[in-house]
Motif scaffolding. Structure first.
Motif, PDB file in Angstrom:
ATOM      1  N   PRO A 124     -86.977 -47.650 -54.978  1.00  0.00           N
ATOM      2  CA  PRO A 124     -88.215 -48.060 -54.315  1.00  0.00           C
ATOM      3  C   PRO A 124     -88.019 -48.732 -52.958  1.00  0.00           C
ATOM      4  CG  PRO A 124     -87.687 -49.599 -56.078  1.00  0.00           C
ATOM      5  CD  PRO A 124     -86.689 -48.488 -56.167  1.00  0.00           C
ATOM      6  N   HIS A 125     -86.857 -49.340 -52.721  1.00  0.00           N
ATOM      7  CA  HIS A 125     -86.717 -50.173 -51.519  1.00  0.00           C
ATOM      8  C   HIS A 125     -85.606 -49.741 -50.575  1.00  0.00           C
ATOM      9  CE1 HIS A 125     -89.510 -52.808 -53.500  1.00  0.00           C
ATOM     10  NE2 HIS A 125     -88.659 -53.067 -54.490  1.00  0.00           N
ATOM     11  N   GLY A 126     -84.693 -48.884 -51.007  1.00  0.00           N
ATOM     12  CA  GLY A 126     -83.576 -48.497 -50.161  1.00  0.00           C
ATOM     13  C   GLY A 126     -82.478 -49.546 -50.169  1.00  0.00           C
ATOM     14  N   MET A 127     -81.536 -49.390 -49.252  1.00  0.00           N
ATOM     15  CA  MET A 127     -80.423 -50.328 -49.140  1.00  0.00           C
ATOM     16  C   MET A 127     -79.899 -50.302 -47.704  1.00  0.00           C
ATOM     17  SD  MET A 127     -77.714 -48.057 -51.391  1.00  0.00           S
ATOM     18  CE  MET A 127     -76.547 -49.388 -51.516  1.00  0.00           C
ATOM     19  N   GLU A 128     -78.891 -51.124 -47.408  1.00  0.00           N
ATOM     20  CA  GLU A 128     -78.358 -51.205 -46.060  1.00  0.00           C
ATOM     21  C   GLU A 128     -76.903 -50.736 -46.014  1.00  0.00           C
ATOM     22  OE1 GLU A 128     -79.918 -54.043 -47.454  1.00  0.00           O
ATOM     23  OE2 GLU A 128     -81.802 -53.346 -46.546  1.00  0.00           O
ATOM     24  N   GLY A 129     -76.469 -50.387 -44.813  1.00  0.00           N
ATOM     25  CA  GLY A 129     -75.077 -50.032 -44.570  1.00  0.00           C
ATOM     26  C   GLY A 129     -74.744 -50.323 -43.126  1.00  0.00           C
ATOM     27  N   CYS A 130     -73.470 -50.549 -42.821  1.00  0.00           N
ATOM     28  CA  CYS A 130     -73.052 -50.902 -41.468  1.00  0.00           C
ATOM     29  C   CYS A 130     -73.238 -49.719 -40.521  1.00  0.00           C
ATOM     30  CB  CYS A 130     -71.592 -51.342 -41.481  1.00  0.00           C
ATOM     31  SG  CYS A 130     -70.992 -51.828 -39.843  1.00  0.00           S
ATOM     32  N   ASN A 131     -73.843 -49.992 -39.365  1.00  0.00           N
ATOM     33  CA  ASN A 131     -74.146 -48.901 -38.440  1.00  0.00           C
ATOM     34  C   ASN A 131     -72.915 -48.351 -37.721  1.00  0.00           C
ATOM     35  OD1 ASN A 131     -73.620 -50.723 -36.323  1.00  0.00           O
ATOM     36  ND2 ASN A 131     -75.783 -51.098 -35.907  1.00  0.00           N
ATOM     37  N   TYR A 132     -71.739 -48.945 -37.965  1.00  0.00           N
ATOM     38  CA  TYR A 132     -70.534 -48.370 -37.368  1.00  0.00           C
ATOM     39  C   TYR A 132     -70.208 -47.005 -37.972  1.00  0.00           C
ATOM     40  CZ  TYR A 132     -66.672 -48.686 -40.811  1.00  0.00           C
ATOM     41  OH  TYR A 132     -65.809 -48.481 -41.859  1.00  0.00           O
ATOM     42  N   LEU A 133     -70.828 -46.672 -39.102  1.00  0.00           N
ATOM     43  CA  LEU A 133     -70.516 -45.425 -39.792  1.00  0.00           C
ATOM     44  C   LEU A 133     -70.914 -44.182 -38.995  1.00  0.00           C
ATOM     45  CD1 LEU A 133     -71.456 -46.611 -43.371  1.00  0.00           C
ATOM     46  CD2 LEU A 133     -69.184 -45.899 -42.618  1.00  0.00           C
ATOM     47  N   LEU A 134     -71.744 -44.357 -37.964  1.00  0.00           N
ATOM     48  CA  LEU A 134     -72.038 -43.253 -37.045  1.00  0.00           C
ATOM     49  C   LEU A 134     -71.450 -43.530 -35.665  1.00  0.00           C
ATOM     50  CD1 LEU A 134     -75.686 -42.104 -37.870  1.00  0.00           C
ATOM     51  CD2 LEU A 134     -73.535 -41.040 -38.515  1.00  0.00           C
TER      52      LEU A 134
ATOM     53  N   TRP B  86     -69.015 -53.617 -30.880  1.00  0.00           N
ATOM     54  CA  TRP B  86     -68.724 -55.036 -31.054  1.00  0.00           C
ATOM     55  C   TRP B  86     -69.739 -55.870 -30.275  1.00  0.00           C
ATOM     56  CZ3 TRP B  86     -65.911 -56.039 -34.960  1.00  0.00           C
ATOM     57  CH2 TRP B  86     -64.824 -55.237 -35.318  1.00  0.00           C
ATOM     58  N   GLU B  87     -70.178 -55.368 -29.103  1.00  0.00           N
ATOM     59  CA  GLU B  87     -71.126 -56.134 -28.286  1.00  0.00           C
ATOM     60  C   GLU B  87     -72.461 -56.325 -28.986  1.00  0.00           C
ATOM     61  OE1 GLU B  87     -67.819 -54.982 -26.086  1.00  0.00           O
ATOM     62  OE2 GLU B  87     -69.192 -53.625 -27.152  1.00  0.00           O
ATOM     63  N   THR B  88     -72.858 -55.334 -29.777  1.00  0.00           N
ATOM     64  CA  THR B  88     -74.131 -55.445 -30.497  1.00  0.00           C
ATOM     65  C   THR B  88     -73.954 -55.999 -31.900  1.00  0.00           C
ATOM     66  OG1 THR B  88     -73.972 -53.147 -31.258  1.00  0.00           O
ATOM     67  CG2 THR B  88     -75.141 -53.541 -29.183  1.00  0.00           C
ATOM     68  N   GLY B  89     -72.697 -56.329 -32.255  1.00  0.00           N
ATOM     69  CA  GLY B  89     -72.462 -57.025 -33.513  1.00  0.00           C
ATOM     70  C   GLY B  89     -72.297 -56.150 -34.732  1.00  0.00           C
ATOM     71  N   TYR B  90     -72.268 -54.812 -34.561  1.00  0.00           N
ATOM     72  CA  TYR B  90     -72.137 -53.917 -35.711  1.00  0.00           C
ATOM     73  C   TYR B  90     -73.083 -54.325 -36.852  1.00  0.00           C
ATOM     74  CZ  TYR B  90     -68.140 -51.429 -33.741  1.00  0.00           C
ATOM     75  OH  TYR B  90     -67.338 -50.640 -32.947  1.00  0.00           O
ATOM     76  N   GLY B  91     -74.347 -54.209 -36.575  1.00  0.00           N
ATOM     77  CA  GLY B  91     -75.339 -54.553 -37.582  1.00  0.00           C
ATOM     78  C   GLY B  91     -75.523 -53.459 -38.613  1.00  0.00           C
ATOM     79  N   ASP B  92     -76.618 -53.539 -39.357  1.00  0.00           N
ATOM     80  CA  ASP B  92     -76.913 -52.579 -40.416  1.00  0.00           C
ATOM     81  C   ASP B  92     -77.945 -51.561 -39.965  1.00  0.00           C
ATOM     82  OD1 ASP B  92     -75.205 -53.650 -42.255  1.00  0.00           O
ATOM     83  OD2 ASP B  92     -76.732 -54.807 -43.315  1.00  0.00           O
ATOM     84  N   PHE B  93     -77.889 -50.389 -40.577  1.00  0.00           N
ATOM     85  CA  PHE B  93     -79.057 -49.525 -40.576  1.00  0.00           C
ATOM     86  C   PHE B  93     -79.580 -49.457 -42.006  1.00  0.00           C
ATOM     87  CE2 PHE B  93     -75.585 -46.114 -39.873  1.00  0.00           C
ATOM     88  CZ  PHE B  93     -75.233 -46.064 -41.212  1.00  0.00           C
ATOM     89  N   PHE B  94     -80.781 -48.954 -42.133  1.00  0.00           N
ATOM     90  CA  PHE B  94     -81.452 -48.890 -43.423  1.00  0.00           C
ATOM     91  C   PHE B  94     -81.230 -47.507 -44.017  1.00  0.00           C
ATOM     92  CE2 PHE B  94     -85.378 -48.167 -45.964  1.00  0.00           C
ATOM     93  CZ  PHE B  94     -85.158 -49.157 -46.913  1.00  0.00           C
ATOM     94  N   ILE B  95     -80.844 -47.466 -45.272  1.00  0.00           N
ATOM     95  CA  ILE B  95     -80.555 -46.220 -45.976  1.00  0.00           C
ATOM     96  C   ILE B  95     -81.682 -45.952 -46.960  1.00  0.00           C
ATOM     97  CG2 ILE B  95     -78.911 -45.042 -47.467  1.00  0.00           C
ATOM     98  CD1 ILE B  95     -76.753 -46.953 -46.382  1.00  0.00           C
ATOM     99  N   ARG B  96     -82.452 -44.887 -46.699  1.00  0.00           N
ATOM    100  CA  ARG B  96     -83.620 -44.578 -47.527  1.00  0.00           C
ATOM    101  C   ARG B  96     -83.372 -43.312 -48.328  1.00  0.00           C
ATOM    102  NH1 ARG B  96     -88.895 -43.276 -44.307  1.00  0.00           N
ATOM    103  NH2 ARG B  96     -87.719 -41.341 -43.904  1.00  0.00           N
ATOM    104  N   PRO B  97     -83.329 -43.411 -49.653  1.00  0.00           N
ATOM    105  CA  PRO B  97     -83.099 -42.219 -50.474  1.00  0.00           C
ATOM    106  C   PRO B  97     -84.208 -41.178 -50.301  1.00  0.00           C
ATOM    107  CG  PRO B  97     -82.755 -44.208 -51.768  1.00  0.00           C
ATOM    108  CD  PRO B  97     -83.397 -44.637 -50.482  1.00  0.00           C
ATOM    109  N   ASP B  98     -83.800 -39.933 -50.175  1.00  0.00           N
ATOM    110  CA  ASP B  98     -84.729 -38.809 -50.219  1.00  0.00           C
ATOM    111  C   ASP B  98     -84.708 -38.315 -51.663  1.00  0.00           C
ATOM    112  OD1 ASP B  98     -86.107 -36.441 -50.134  1.00  0.00           O
ATOM    113  OD2 ASP B  98     -85.057 -35.637 -48.379  1.00  0.00           O
ATOM    114  N   LEU B  99     -85.696 -38.715 -52.429  1.00  0.00           N
ATOM    115  CA  LEU B  99     -85.676 -38.457 -53.870  1.00  0.00           C
ATOM    116  C   LEU B  99     -85.764 -36.968 -54.204  1.00  0.00           C
ATOM    117  CD1 LEU B  99     -87.824 -41.452 -55.138  1.00  0.00           C
ATOM    118  CD2 LEU B  99     -85.330 -41.231 -55.079  1.00  0.00           C
TER     119      LEU B  99
END
Length: 458
Positions: A53-63, A80-93
């Motif tokens: 229902p809500h998804g999850m997060e992952g580090c945006n360095y993966l792309l 590194w300058e942007t801090g390697y934050g997260d993107f949101f991972i939304r399941p396609d059911l």
């Protein structure tokens, strides 16, 4: 044969399987730039309660990494300058499926989103988003896109661990001679190939056939065409699953475009359009071809050099393009002519164009997006199709050639105003930079060829 129940799998059916103790893990994945599945294994109950229902997060360095998972500078979306934050991972059911090659598990494929000024939006550089963008353009033009990918691979008698320990040298192909279409010659490999066929069927892919190929240990498993996004999703599931199944048998396999000097591994792409109501868009009259078809093929042909980076993304990809190898060198189209980059086959509902440029190392989302974008552009501009090339395209010197190096393809894509118009600067710059990173790594490497060539003699 493995049962096909629950493929695709509903959340209700997944919940029932969890309650029955049949499923305890959900593999939550997305496809990275290199066409690989990345993600997390999640406890099935947590998936049902939180991730679905809500998804999850992952580090945006993966792309924003190379094939070795090294962090590299120069990407706009992740650094590194942007801090390697997260993107949101939304399941396609719609992609939720059982994975019989992974006991007690199911899998779901995901879209990647980021928080923007207008709320959450799809990360436009992700391969799935690039293809979604072109599918939306096709729909706006009144078309649905259907495609099939034909993947070849080499299988070895050595395990992945043994292959790595040997430095990937001296590996033993699982067959001893050219087994193209051979039934007897593929018999020893059939336990692995059969397991792959049946596992894919149980996971929801429509398996057509498997066959031996020319190189030692080379095979092809073909699947029925489907909607382009489904085909790309299935393609990456198959690549990962086949490696896992081979490993369970103590063997290894590779989808490298060119493992050795013998035949390479292709991933020919067949594509066609239909109206949104299912009507035929390519066929016309009794065995005829519509202007939509001819303009589509003309668009793909006209852009093929500029878009080759999407079809051949790696240094090794360009080793396939050798005369007389069944991999194309000439940018031409032909009637059922396997020496051409584009091969037109079929009639009526089966009329389609086959792009023979991609190798098995291709990212299917990017290749399908490139081909579709090119064809739609051809339709919009009413581009005329030149006469088909007849005879041996390898011997023709009056046609353009497929780029011979990643450097050439990168520069063509980077300088393509049409690519920037169709995909946007951010997407073009992102994948141009990925190619640059690979070129820099290769240019800095000392290869076995150089050592053999120069250790004593120079």
């Amino acid at each position: 044969m493995a049962p096909r129940e629950g493929s695709p799998l509903s959340l209700t059916a997944l919940g029932q399987a969890v309650e029955a103790g049949d499923v305890d893990t959900v593999v939550v994945v997305f496809t990275d730039m290199q066409g690989r599945l990345q993600g997390k294994r999640v406890h099935a109950r947590f998936f049902l309660e939180e991730v679905a229902p809500h998804g999850m997060e992952g580090c945006n360095y993966l792309l924003a990494v190379d094939v070795e998972m090294n962090t590299v500078a120069g990407y706009r979306n992740s650094s590194w300058e942007t801090g390697y934050g997260d993107f949101f991972i939304r399941p396609d059911l719609a992609t939720l499926r059982r994975t019989p090659w992974m006991p007690g598990s199911a899998m779901v494929q995901c879209d990647l989103l980021v928080h923007g000024p207008d709320g959450e939006q799809e990360l436009n550089i992700s391969p799935r988003a690039v293809l979604r963008g072109q599918l939306a353009a096709a729909e706006a033009a009144g078309f649905g896109c259907f495609a099939g990918t034909e993947l070849e691979f080499l299988m070895f008698r050595d395990s992945f661990q043994q292959a790595a320990d040997a430095g990937y040298a001296g590996l033993r192909g699982s067959t001893r001679y050219n087994v193209d279409y051979s039934i007897l010659g593929t018999e020893d490999d059939e336990p692995v190939i059969r397991d792959i066929r049946n596992a894919m069927y149980a996971a929801g892919l429509t398996v057509e056939s498997s066959k031996g190929e020319c190189n030692l240990g080379q095979h092809e498993i073909a699947f029925k065409y489907d909607q382009a996004l489904v085909t790309a999703d299935n393609h990456v599931v198959f690549k990962t699953a086949s490696k896992q199944i081979a490993s369970a048998h103590g063997k290894s396999l590779t989808f490298m475009a060119k493992y050795d000097e013998r035949e390479g591994n292709s991933s020919h792409i067949h594509m066609s359009l239909r109206g949104l109501d299912g009507s035929l868009a390519f066929a016309a009259g009794e065995g005829g071809r519509s202007s939509v078809f001819t303009s589509f093929v003309a668009g793909v042909q006209a852009t093929l050099r500029e878009f080759t980076l999407l079809y051949a993304p790696n240094i090794n990809s360009y080793k396939r393009f050798q005369a007389g190898s069944f991999a194309p060198t000439a940018i031409a189209w032909g009637e059922d002519n396997r020496t051409c980059a584009l091969r037109v086959v079929g009639h009526g509902a089966g009329l389609r164009v086959e792009n023979r440029v991609p190798g098995a190392d291709v990212n299917p989302y990017l290749a399908l997006a490139g081909m579709l974008a090119a064809g739609l552009w051809g339709i919009r501009t009413q581009r005329e199709l030149e006469p088909p090339l007849t005879g041996n395209a390898y011997e023709r010197d009056d046609v353009e050639r497929v780029p011979t190096t990643l450097r050439e393809a990168r520069d063509l894509f980077a300088g393509s105003g049409l690519a920037r118009e169709l995909f946007g600067d951010e997407v073009v710059d992102h994948y141009v930079h990925a190619a640059t990173i690979e070129l820099e790594a290769f240019d800095a490497a000392v290869t076995d060829w150089e050592k053999r060539r120069g250790f004593e003699r120079l």
